[in-house]
Design a protein around this motif. Structure first.
Motif, PDB file in Angstrom:
ATOM      1  N   ILE A 169       0.860  -1.196   0.000  1.00 28.59           N
ATOM      2  CA  ILE A 169       0.000   0.000   0.000  1.00 28.59           C
ATOM      3  C   ILE A 169       0.897   1.248   0.000  1.00 28.59           C
ATOM      4  O   ILE A 169       1.958   1.250   0.609  1.00 28.59           O
ATOM      5  N   ASP A 170       0.479   2.317  -0.713  1.00 30.92           N
ATOM      6  CA  ASP A 170       1.310   3.524  -0.791  1.00 30.92           C
ATOM      7  C   ASP A 170       1.207   4.404   0.447  1.00 30.92           C
ATOM      8  O   ASP A 170       2.208   4.861   0.971  1.00 30.92           O
ATOM      9  N   HIS A 171      -0.027   4.651   0.905  1.00 27.43           N
ATOM     10  CA  HIS A 171      -0.237   5.472   2.104  1.00 27.43           C
ATOM     11  C   HIS A 171      -0.992   4.677   3.160  1.00 27.43           C
ATOM     12  O   HIS A 171      -1.965   3.991   2.834  1.00 27.43           O
ATOM     13  N   ILE A 172      -0.532   4.759   4.399  1.00 33.79           N
ATOM     14  CA  ILE A 172      -1.265   4.183   5.522  1.00 33.79           C
ATOM     15  C   ILE A 172      -1.705   5.327   6.432  1.00 33.79           C
ATOM     16  O   ILE A 172      -0.861   6.017   7.019  1.00 33.79           O
TER      17      ILE A 172
ATOM     18  N   PHE B  14       3.477   7.065   5.900  1.00 33.09           N
ATOM     19  CA  PHE B  14       2.600   7.144   7.060  1.00 33.09           C
ATOM     20  C   PHE B  14       1.881   8.484   7.066  1.00 33.09           C
ATOM     21  O   PHE B  14       2.492   9.531   6.847  1.00 33.09           O
ATOM     22  N   THR B  15       0.569   8.457   7.289  1.00 33.33           N
ATOM     23  CA  THR B  15      -0.229   9.671   7.149  1.00 33.33           C
ATOM     24  C   THR B  15      -1.096   9.891   8.378  1.00 33.33           C
ATOM     25  O   THR B  15      -1.725   8.963   8.885  1.00 33.33           O
ATOM     26  N   ALA B  16      -1.082  11.132   8.869  1.00 30.84           N
ATOM     27  CA  ALA B  16      -1.943  11.518   9.987  1.00 30.84           C
ATOM     28  C   ALA B  16      -3.161  12.245   9.437  1.00 30.84           C
ATOM     29  O   ALA B  16      -3.051  13.046   8.508  1.00 30.84           O
ATOM     30  N   PHE B  17      -4.324  11.928   9.997  1.00 29.35           N
ATOM     31  CA  PHE B  17      -5.571  12.537   9.549  1.00 29.35           C
ATOM     32  C   PHE B  17      -5.979  13.654  10.508  1.00 29.35           C
ATOM     33  O   PHE B  17      -5.731  13.565  11.709  1.00 29.35           O
ATOM     34  N   GLY B  18      -6.569  14.689   9.950  1.00 28.27           N
ATOM     35  CA  GLY B  18      -7.086  15.773  10.792  1.00 28.27           C
ATOM     36  C   GLY B  18      -8.058  16.605   9.997  1.00 28.27           C
ATOM     37  O   GLY B  18      -8.512  16.198   8.932  1.00 28.27           O
ATOM     38  N   MET B  19      -8.372  17.779  10.528  1.00 25.25           N
ATOM     39  CA  MET B  19      -9.290  18.640   9.770  1.00 25.25           C
ATOM     40  C   MET B  19      -8.700  20.029   9.601  1.00 25.25           C
ATOM     41  O   MET B  19      -7.772  20.406  10.308  1.00 25.25           O
ATOM     42  N   THR B  20      -9.241  20.751   8.615  1.00 28.03           N
ATOM     43  CA  THR B  20      -8.753  22.106   8.365  1.00 28.03           C
ATOM     44  C   THR B  20      -9.008  22.952   9.614  1.00 28.03           C
ATOM     45  O   THR B  20      -9.904  22.667  10.400  1.00 28.03           O
ATOM     46  N   LYS B  21      -8.221  23.999   9.752  1.00 29.26           N
ATOM     47  CA  LYS B  21      -8.305  24.842  10.965  1.00 29.26           C
ATOM     48  C   LYS B  21      -9.708  25.415  11.112  1.00 29.26           C
ATOM     49  O   LYS B  21     -10.451  25.550  10.146  1.00 29.26           O
ATOM     50  N   ARG B  22     -10.041  25.747  12.328  1.00 29.18           N
ATOM     51  CA  ARG B  22     -11.324  26.399  12.556  1.00 29.18           C
ATOM     52  C   ARG B  22     -11.233  27.883  12.239  1.00 29.18           C
ATOM     53  O   ARG B  22     -10.123  28.433  12.163  1.00 29.18           O
ATOM     54  N   ALA B  23     -12.388  28.497  12.012  1.00 23.48           N
ATOM     55  CA  ALA B  23     -12.409  29.936  11.679  1.00 23.48           C
ATOM     56  C   ALA B  23     -12.028  30.755  12.906  1.00 23.48           C
ATOM     57  O   ALA B  23     -12.107  30.281  14.032  1.00 23.48           O
TER      58      ALA B  23
END
Lengths: 540, 540
Positions: free
Chosen positions: B41-44, B69-78
């Motif tokens: 697999i390319d990204h985990i 290796f990839t960390a998941f998150g969300m875009t910054k808050r306003a």
């Protein structure tokens, strides 16, 4: 504008019976046929008369259905006339309004599997179809291995289809028997067949799920012009299964371009029965329903991620592609250590327990759930045990009774007549108010055969609960699921019990222990306690 | 000719963890990551650092992988800068070479779920992506609800994608978050996005299985030009699951047009490990693997229909779309009352038992199997018990020993320290040759906690088998599955036991009884008897 008619052909009772581990009784086939008919399926394929005793008996006693009852068989063998083929005769003798005959269209199969000439095969198709049509039956031709055959020798595959078409077959069904053809190819080849002169409103599609594309391939064939879809409930079928009608039906009724382009025999009202029909089949098969099943699965509208759950509370359309009620399913905010407090409050509210936001006890309940889930408990599926856990934390759970001890014995030995027999016996001691009650029970059913230790325990427990007897008398254990949550000898057992009362309320409780008897007992206790809570029983 | 590179992105450890009832420990995440890396697999995607303690701990102790290796998150808050967003900071602090940020592209979600202005949302995307790129991370943008957003307001959805693209995102991932978009629409919209100026080799696809089309929709996006596929092992994931990489990988490597058009990080050698990887995940989840799973399921190459089985014996390609060995799976000729004698002979041969065609005993074996399957036995999955049944009918089964009786007691009561404890005890009496052996055993493990009645029985049984002791000493019970084959109080229990010996041989046996202890005991006896047969032990 007049909608195009799409026809649904169900083969759960024939191809579905090819599923590993599946064997329907006549009674079960009748039950399933009735459910399919209630959904509004156009054709119900009941099996292969003559191939096995069950199928023959079923056709003799088949229910009356609005759906066109169909008998499955194969084209006549070479070297005899259609009239003198006993296999074909058995199919016609079933006396169904429609018959579906499978035949070869792939040259390799004609020579390798049948061992006859290509011409003989075409002759068999033409003569068999003509024979059934002459007998006044609506006749379908299942073109086995059609897509592989078309790739190998399109000319010959087409000759076979034309033979059936010219002989008067109402439907020519393109079968991807080995299930290896991808949707794009199914669409393209279907278009080519129509271009070659077989009209789309005479074409059916029969796919298998060996690449997980059976549903998409069926849709691709419809997009290309085919007008009949063959499939099964819950995608039952040989190997990886057939095209799943349980997924296809709502897609055809609810999704564009299908919803505004086609009409089927399934009404919006009948669609509400889809989840029930799917679960009924699993009940008959004694299978645990697939939680992740599209549309009808217990998880299909379950929102576990905290972010999703909180958005759902604002507006369900934020994370749902359809309203679960349309297919008779429901939204679930599962309890789990992933969940945020908003999930928890929503689920408590569903149980009629209001807790203000930010209440410190919410965090405590979440911690308890996490700790217990680490031990093997699962509250996603056991709402009643979740509710009891929450009530305990919130101080809303009265002490109804206390179990002081129990003992269960299972013994296998020779009886007087020198036959090996097994017997189970349970003793339970409970304390209610100040009073101690001792109950003993065996686990013999009317037939005098042993039903095992859990049965003995539940009988002993229900035998005398003093002041609560009236509350539990109408309770019955309707399902009992066991999961080993750690393999091997270190196995930890999770038992989930579904109970039902006289008014038809149904609730699920969970118990966990390395000891299966203990785990069952814990779930039984929760089931009774939940009933007492909901009856508003007063602690003794 | 140079092949186009297709990239595989796995989110089993993040989106897969959203599955109802799934909760990975750090150790389990490490195990799964290693398996994914072995596949190529390319990204985990490891999870969301900061969202919960497990994910944070996992990133601290993550294994070294070839995969990114990839960390998941969300875009910054306003209302704050990317630099000052603590949620985003936690993601970057995980120190992974790649980060994937989810953000909104659907105007309705921006206003309804986030409650900010459309401009603020675009600003959040641009600033967050730019911030991660500035930190030298390979940055992915997960365009949540993209397809719904595009249908509602393509202009705004495109502005959001462009914001991420211009800010330097390596991958723009088109997510069908609610899973309701059909393959044809996914393909068309992906083409429109490329036409609007985002190159296909910068586009990823992320689908869900809510209409059972996640795999087909992923293929449609690739056909349209996307070059990254996001999915999970076994199709794990929120609600109905994500696109199933276990189905997609072999399709991309083995099926046209993909096989000759694209290359992935998965080699043909690694593909042989696919079935093992799929089963490993189920082991970790303590799930019974889905028999009908495409490519890797135990039934994926099982040929139950008599006609199919006989053709398979002539040439496997007649009813198989690929050679099962390529994905590390195997062909099964299951035993069942559907099966013809050719299945039976093939399966007997697999057990090293040769029986001439048309031998009268074949019919007798089939009848016995049918009768026992009616009682609830299932021999599809219990080859060893099938073999013993056949040997018995063929007179090829020696009498090794006889069980005269057993007794199991489970007792729950207060101990001296006034704590409730459970204990189980088993007594087994066997007769070997002329000699009677009486064994008793408790079911306490090293930690002194009770492992239940079945454990006690198996210990008592294995304690003293006289002349056979050496044969069974290296035997261990590796798995234990319980199925209730009739719901409710009339429940009949089917137990399937997997055993293993010192040389790593593994065999499955089945027992059926209304009494779970009895059913388990029967399966235990079969397991021991099979071992004695295969060791060629001489009857005492």
């Amino acid at each position: 504008m007049k909608l195009d008619r799409l026809y649904l052909y169900d083969t759960t009772l024939r191809d579905g019976q090819q599923t590993q581990g599946v064997q329907f009784s006549v009674a079960e086939k009748r039950q399933i046929a009735a459910a399919l008919d209630a959904l509004g399926i156009d054709h119900i394929e009941g099996g292969w008369p003559g191939a096995n005793p069950t199928d023959s008996d079923f056709f003799d006693s088949r229910p009356d259905t609005k759906a066109t009852f169909t008998a499955f068989g194969m084209t006549k063998r070479a070297g005899r006339s259609a009239e003198n083929d006993d296999v074909l005769a058995a199919v016609l003798n079933a006396g169904t309004p429609a018959v579906c005959l499978v035949g070869k269209t792939y040259d390799f199969h004609v020579t390798a599997a049948l061992g006859i000439t290509l011409e003989e095969n075409v002759e068999n198709i033409a003569a068999s179809i003509a024979h059934c049509v002459a007998k006044g039956r609506e006749t379908l031709f299942d073109a086995e291995h059609f897509f592989d055959g078309w790739r190998a020798d399109p000319a010959y595959a087409l000759v076979c289809l034309k033979a059936a078409y010219d002989a008067g077959a109402r439907w020519i069904v393109l079968c991807d028997t080995n299930g290896g053809t991808l949707p794009a190819d199914v669409g393209r080849i279907t278009e080519e067949v129509i271009a070659a002169g077989i009209p789309g409103d005479r074409l059916g599609i029969h796919t298998h799920n060996d690449t997980e594309n059976a549903v998409a391939a069926s849709l691709a064939a419809v997009d290309a012009g085919a007008r009949q879809i063959q499939g099964t409930l819950n995608g039952l079928g040989e190997r990886c299964g057939n095209a799943n009608l349980t997924s296809l039906i709502p897609t055809l009724l609810l999704k564009e371009p299908y919803a505004s382009r086609y009409e089927t025999g399934v009404t919006r009202a009948a669609l509400k029965g889809l989840t029930r029909a799917s679960r009924l089949l699993d009940d008959i098969l004694n299978r645990v329903p697939l939680r992740s099943a599209p549309y009808v699965g217990a998880s299909a509208f379950a929102h576990k991620a905290g972010l999703h759950a909180s958005a759902i509370l604002k507006d369900p359309t934020t994370y749902e592609h359809i309203d679960p009620g349309i297919v008779g399913n429901e939204r679930v905010i599962p309890m789990s250590n992933q969940a945020g407090q908003s999930n928890l409050r929503a689920r408590l509210a569903a149980a009629g327990i209001k807790v203000p936001a930010k209440d410190a006890r919410l965090a405590r309940i979440l911690e308890t759930i996490k700790a217990r889930e680490d031990m093997g408990y699962a509250y996603d599926g056991a709402q009643a045990s979740f509710e009891l856990l929450a009530r305990r934390e919130l101080g809303l759970l009265p002490d109804f009774f206390e179990v002081k001890r129990y003992r269960v014995t299972v013994e296998r030995r020779k009886n007087r007549r020198d036959r090996m027999v097994t017997m189970s016996e349970a003793v339970v001691v409970v304390k209610i108010g100040g009073e101690k009650m001792l109950s003993v029970s065996e686990s013999m059913d009317e037939a005098g055969s042993d039903r095992g230790p859990v049965n003995a325990l539940s009988k002993a427990l229900a035998k005398d609960l003093g002041p609560y007897q009236a509350n539990i008398d109408d309770m019955k254990l309707v399902d009992f699921k066991v999961r080993i949550t750690q393999g091997g000898t270190e196995a930890v057992t999770r038992v989930i019990i579904d109970s039902e009362d006289g008014e038809g309320h149904r609730w699920s409780t969970v118990g966990v222990s390395p000891n299966i008897v203990d785990a069952s007992f814990e779930a039984l206790l929760d089931a009774i306690t939940w009933k007492l809570v909901h009856d508003g029983a007063a602690p003794a």
